[in-house]
Design a protein around this motif. Structure first.
Motif, short mmCIF file in Angstrom:
data_model
loop_
_atom_site.label_atom_id
_atom_site.label_comp_id
_atom_site.label_asym_id
_atom_site.label_seq_id
_atom_site.Cartn_x
_atom_site.Cartn_y
_atom_site.Cartn_z
N ASP A 164 0.82 -1.21 0.00
CA ASP A 164 0.00 0.00 0.00
C ASP A 164 0.86 1.27 0.00
N LEU A 165 2.04 1.19 0.59
CA LEU A 165 2.90 2.36 0.74
C LEU A 165 3.59 2.77 -0.55
N LEU A 166 4.00 1.78 -1.35
CA LEU A 166 4.85 2.04 -2.52
C LEU A 166 4.05 2.17 -3.80
N ASP A 167 4.58 2.99 -4.73
CA ASP A 167 3.99 3.00 -6.06
C ASP A 167 4.58 1.85 -6.86
N ASP A 168 4.14 1.70 -8.10
CA ASP A 168 4.53 0.52 -8.88
C ASP A 168 6.04 0.42 -9.09
N ASP A 169 6.68 1.53 -9.44
CA ASP A 169 8.12 1.50 -9.69
C ASP A 169 8.90 1.21 -8.41
N GLU A 170 8.45 1.78 -7.30
CA GLU A 170 9.12 1.54 -6.02
C GLU A 170 8.96 0.08 -5.60
N PHE A 171 7.82 -0.49 -5.90
CA PHE A 171 7.61 -1.91 -5.61
C PHE A 171 8.60 -2.77 -6.40
N GLU A 172 8.92 -2.36 -7.62
CA GLU A 172 9.89 -3.11 -8.43
C GLU A 172 11.28 -3.06 -7.77
N PHE A 173 11.62 -1.93 -7.17
CA PHE A 173 12.90 -1.86 -6.47
C PHE A 173 12.96 -2.88 -5.34
N VAL A 174 11.92 -2.93 -4.52
CA VAL A 174 11.90 -3.86 -3.40
C VAL A 174 11.89 -5.31 -3.89
N ARG B 234 25.59 -6.90 6.40
CA ARG B 234 25.42 -5.53 5.88
C ARG B 234 25.91 -5.43 4.45
N ALA B 235 27.00 -6.12 4.13
CA ALA B 235 27.52 -6.10 2.76
C ALA B 235 26.52 -6.74 1.80
N GLN B 236 25.83 -7.77 2.25
CA GLN B 236 24.82 -8.41 1.39
C GLN B 236 23.72 -7.43 1.03
N GLU B 237 23.33 -6.59 1.97
CA GLU B 237 22.27 -5.62 1.70
C GLU B 237 22.70 -4.61 0.63
N ILE B 238 23.97 -4.21 0.65
CA ILE B 238 24.47 -3.30 -0.38
C ILE B 238 24.39 -3.99 -1.75
N SER B 239 24.78 -5.26 -1.80
CA SER B 239 24.72 -6.01 -3.07
C SER B 239 23.31 -6.04 -3.64
N VAL B 240 22.33 -6.36 -2.79
CA VAL B 240 20.98 -6.53 -3.31
C VAL B 240 20.29 -5.20 -3.58
N ASP B 241 20.74 -4.12 -2.91
CA ASP B 241 20.24 -2.80 -3.29
C ASP B 241 20.63 -2.48 -4.73
N ARG B 242 21.83 -2.89 -5.13
CA ARG B 242 22.27 -2.67 -6.51
C ARG B 242 21.39 -3.43 -7.50
N ILE B 243 21.00 -4.63 -7.12
CA ILE B 243 20.11 -5.41 -8.00
C ILE B 243 18.72 -4.78 -8.03
N GLY B 244 18.28 -4.24 -6.90
CA GLY B 244 17.01 -3.52 -6.89
C GLY B 244 17.04 -2.32 -7.82
N LEU B 245 18.18 -1.64 -7.89
CA LEU B 245 18.33 -0.51 -8.79
C LEU B 245 18.17 -0.94 -10.24
N ILE B 246 18.75 -2.07 -10.62
CA ILE B 246 18.58 -2.58 -11.98
C ILE B 246 17.12 -2.93 -12.23
N ALA B 247 16.47 -3.49 -11.22
CA ALA B 247 15.09 -3.93 -11.38
C ALA B 247 14.13 -2.77 -11.63
N CYS B 248 14.36 -1.64 -10.96
CA CYS B 248 13.45 -0.50 -11.15
C CYS B 248 13.95 0.48 -12.19
N GLY B 249 15.27 0.46 -12.46
CA GLY B 249 15.82 1.28 -13.53
C GLY B 249 15.99 2.75 -13.22
N SER B 250 15.91 3.13 -11.94
CA SER B 250 15.99 4.56 -11.60
C SER B 250 16.56 4.74 -10.20
N LEU B 251 17.59 5.57 -10.10
CA LEU B 251 18.16 5.89 -8.79
C LEU B 251 17.15 6.67 -7.95
N ASP B 252 16.43 7.59 -8.58
CA ASP B 252 15.43 8.37 -7.85
C ASP B 252 14.35 7.46 -7.26
#
Length: 213
Positions: A104-114, A145-163
């Motif tokens: 409910d909190l996220l819009d469609d693109d933000e959901f793709e990041f998660v 903590r390092a794993q979280e940085i790795s998967v944030d990068r993959i989330g960025l590819i998934a949503c296609g936008s740093l913003d």
């Protein structure tokens, strides 16, 4: 199909954070079948019939991350907490779980990041990793903590936008919708300057949200 799946893991490995160095067990134990049985009986499966919008977003993520069909099975459960999780069913597929508050909190693109973030744990086999030291050691928390940085990068590819990625983080850390937020990234990140300097506790499994951004 094998080459297709290898491409997905090659993509994930190419952006793995340098500190994410846990080894993977060749005989890693899949998530117990009881997890799938439990979610099938108590949670809502993301599907074209019932949740077509969410299903399409999952499909977008799957395609961007070069994964074959039927790799991701996702479920929504009722909860006021903003949560998401990934359970690896061996190396072939994974189960994603999202709280209703998160959806409910996220819009469609933000959901793709998660979604991408959670699928990243599966692609990098974090659920099949092992630590030679105890789980309460400093090294263990550093690796988590390092794993979280790795998967944030993959989330960025998934949503296609740093913003979009940072908007998703601002929403999940605050629990606030866009109605209450102004997306001033600079002001958001400057909050870190008022912290202790390392961006998070040494005994935390997640880096500070500001460091992640």
């Amino acid at each position: 199909m094998a080459d297709y799946k290898a491409s997905a893991r090659d993509l994930a490995e190419s952006i793995r954070f340098s500190g994410d160095t846990l080894r993977t067990r060749p005989d890693g134990v899949p998530a117990p079948r009881s997890i799938l049985e439990a979610v099938l009986q108590n949670e809502l499966r993301v599907s074209t019939a019932v949740t077509p919008g969410l299903y399409q977003r999952l499909e977008n993520v799957r395609q961007k991350l070069l994964l074959p069909e039927r790799t991701i099975d996702a479920f929504i459960y009722a909860s006021p907490e903003v949560q998401a999780a990934c359970y690896a069913s061996g190396t072939e597929s994974c189960i994603l779980r999202f709280s209703s508050a998160l959806v409910d909190l996220l819009d469609d693109d933000e959901f793709e990041f998660v979604c991408g973030h959670e699928v990243g744990h599966f692609l990098l086999k974090h659920g099949l990793s092992r630590m030679e030291s105890h789980s309460d050691s400093l090294e263990f928390f550093m690796q988590q903590r390092a794993q979280e940085i790795s998967v944030d990068r993959i989330g960025l590819i998934a949503c296609g936008s740093l913003d979009v990625s940072i908007r998703a983080m601002m929403k999940t850390v605050s629990g606030l919708s866009g109605e209450h937020l102004r997306y001033d990234v600079g002001a958001f990140l400057r909050q870190l300057d008022d912290g202790p300097g390392n961006g998070g506790s040494a005994a935390s499994t997640h880096p500070s949200i500001f460091v992640r951004c």
